[in-house]
Motif scaffolding. Sequence first.
Motif, PDB file in Angstrom:
ATOM      1  N   SER A   1       8.300   4.799   2.069  1.00 10.66           N
ATOM      2  CA  SER A   1       7.267   5.764   1.661  1.00 10.66           C
ATOM      3  C   SER A   1       6.864   5.561   0.205  1.00 10.66           C
ATOM      4  O   SER A   1       6.823   6.499  -0.603  1.00 10.66           O
ATOM      5  CB  SER A   1       7.777   7.199   1.870  1.00 10.66           C
ATOM      6  OG  SER A   1       8.150   7.419   3.215  1.00 10.66           O
ATOM      7  N   LEU A   2       6.557   4.327  -0.126  1.00 12.97           N
ATOM      8  CA  LEU A   2       6.258   3.996  -1.513  1.00 12.97           C
ATOM      9  C   LEU A   2       5.001   4.706  -2.005  1.00 12.97           C
ATOM     10  O   LEU A   2       4.044   4.924  -1.249  1.00 12.97           O
ATOM     11  CB  LEU A   2       6.114   2.484  -1.668  1.00 12.97           C
ATOM     12  CG  LEU A   2       7.459   1.737  -1.706  1.00 12.97           C
ATOM     13  CD1 LEU A   2       7.277   0.261  -1.404  1.00 12.97           C
ATOM     14  CD2 LEU A   2       8.124   1.931  -3.060  1.00 12.97           C
ATOM     15  N   LYS A   3       5.053   5.060  -3.277  1.00 14.35           N
ATOM     16  CA  LYS A   3       3.948   5.762  -3.921  1.00 14.35           C
ATOM     17  C   LYS A   3       3.441   4.933  -5.104  1.00 14.35           C
ATOM     18  O   LYS A   3       4.200   4.127  -5.651  1.00 14.35           O
ATOM     19  CB  LYS A   3       4.424   7.117  -4.442  1.00 14.35           C
ATOM     20  CG  LYS A   3       5.029   8.020  -3.377  1.00 14.35           C
ATOM     21  CD  LYS A   3       5.567   9.296  -3.995  1.00 14.35           C
ATOM     22  CE  LYS A   3       6.184  10.201  -2.952  1.00 14.35           C
ATOM     23  NZ  LYS A   3       6.702  11.469  -3.543  1.00 14.35           N
TER      24      LYS A   3
ATOM     25  N   GLN B   1       0.836  -1.193   0.000  1.00 18.88           N
ATOM     26  CA  GLN B   1       0.000   0.000   0.000  1.00 18.88           C
ATOM     27  C   GLN B   1       0.879   1.254   0.000  1.00 18.88           C
ATOM     28  O   GLN B   1       2.037   1.194   0.421  1.00 18.88           O
ATOM     29  CB  GLN B   1      -0.910  -0.006   1.224  1.00 18.88           C
ATOM     30  CG  GLN B   1      -1.919  -1.136   1.224  1.00 18.88           C
ATOM     31  CD  GLN B   1      -2.914  -1.016   2.368  1.00 18.88           C
ATOM     32  OE1 GLN B   1      -2.653  -0.367   3.367  1.00 18.88           O
ATOM     33  NE2 GLN B   1      -4.075  -1.631   2.190  1.00 18.88           N
ATOM     34  N   PRO B   2       0.316   2.360  -0.451  1.00 17.97           N
ATOM     35  CA  PRO B   2       1.079   3.624  -0.396  1.00 17.97           C
ATOM     36  C   PRO B   2       1.570   3.900   1.018  1.00 17.97           C
ATOM     37  O   PRO B   2       0.826   3.707   1.994  1.00 17.97           O
ATOM     38  CB  PRO B   2       0.053   4.664  -0.849  1.00 17.97           C
ATOM     39  CG  PRO B   2      -0.866   3.904  -1.743  1.00 17.97           C
ATOM     40  CD  PRO B   2      -0.979   2.535  -1.127  1.00 17.97           C
ATOM     41  N   GLY B   3       2.829   4.321   1.124  1.00 13.90           N
ATOM     42  CA  GLY B   3       3.431   4.593   2.419  1.00 13.90           C
ATOM     43  C   GLY B   3       4.189   3.423   3.008  1.00 13.90           C
ATOM     44  O   GLY B   3       4.961   3.601   3.959  1.00 13.90           O
TER      45      GLY B   3
ATOM     46  N   VAL C   1       2.347  -0.782  -6.052  1.00 16.34           N
ATOM     47  CA  VAL C   1       1.938   0.052  -4.931  1.00 16.34           C
ATOM     48  C   VAL C   1       0.516   0.534  -5.209  1.00 16.34           C
ATOM     49  O   VAL C   1       0.276   1.317  -6.121  1.00 16.34           O
ATOM     50  CB  VAL C   1       2.876   1.254  -4.744  1.00 16.34           C
ATOM     51  CG1 VAL C   1       2.481   2.033  -3.485  1.00 16.34           C
ATOM     52  CG2 VAL C   1       4.328   0.798  -4.671  1.00 16.34           C
ATOM     53  N   SER C   2      -0.414   0.020  -4.421  1.00 18.33           N
ATOM     54  CA  SER C   2      -1.819   0.316  -4.678  1.00 18.33           C
ATOM     55  C   SER C   2      -2.620   0.168  -3.402  1.00 18.33           C
ATOM     56  O   SER C   2      -2.334  -0.696  -2.577  1.00 18.33           O
ATOM     57  CB  SER C   2      -2.368  -0.619  -5.751  1.00 18.33           C
ATOM     58  OG  SER C   2      -3.755  -0.434  -5.927  1.00 18.33           O
TER      59      SER C   2
END
Length: 122
Positions: free
Chosen positions: A84-86, A13-15, A120-121
């Motif tokens: 902190s994936l986007k 997930q994002p973040g 990332v979703s």
Amino acid sequence: QVQLVESGGGLVQPGDSLRLSCAASGRTFGSYSMGWFRQAPGKEREFVAASWTIGRTTFTDSVNERFTISRDNAKNTVYLQMNSLKPEDTGVYYCASRRGLGSRWSSEYDYWGQGTQVTVSS
């Protein structure tokens, strides 16, 4: 001949964070600069980060301060820590190697892994 095998991709997930690994064959790993590239659907492969033989690291601007690259020469492995994936970080991540100094240009790398998918979703 150098063989590279990536691992560690997945759906997050994002973040969230992920750590990718790239294991290399051979006994001269320390003399190779290692790069990470990624390719999103419908887009060109782009540079992400590189670990140079001289200890320098470089990053593309979009991942600076979120991603780190490190290497363990005793284990013939390079890592890409992604924090902190986007959603825009989604793509297939490839590890690559070249003798000597690092580079941002994929054409300057001699060996490539098969890639690992990062999604990332929410």
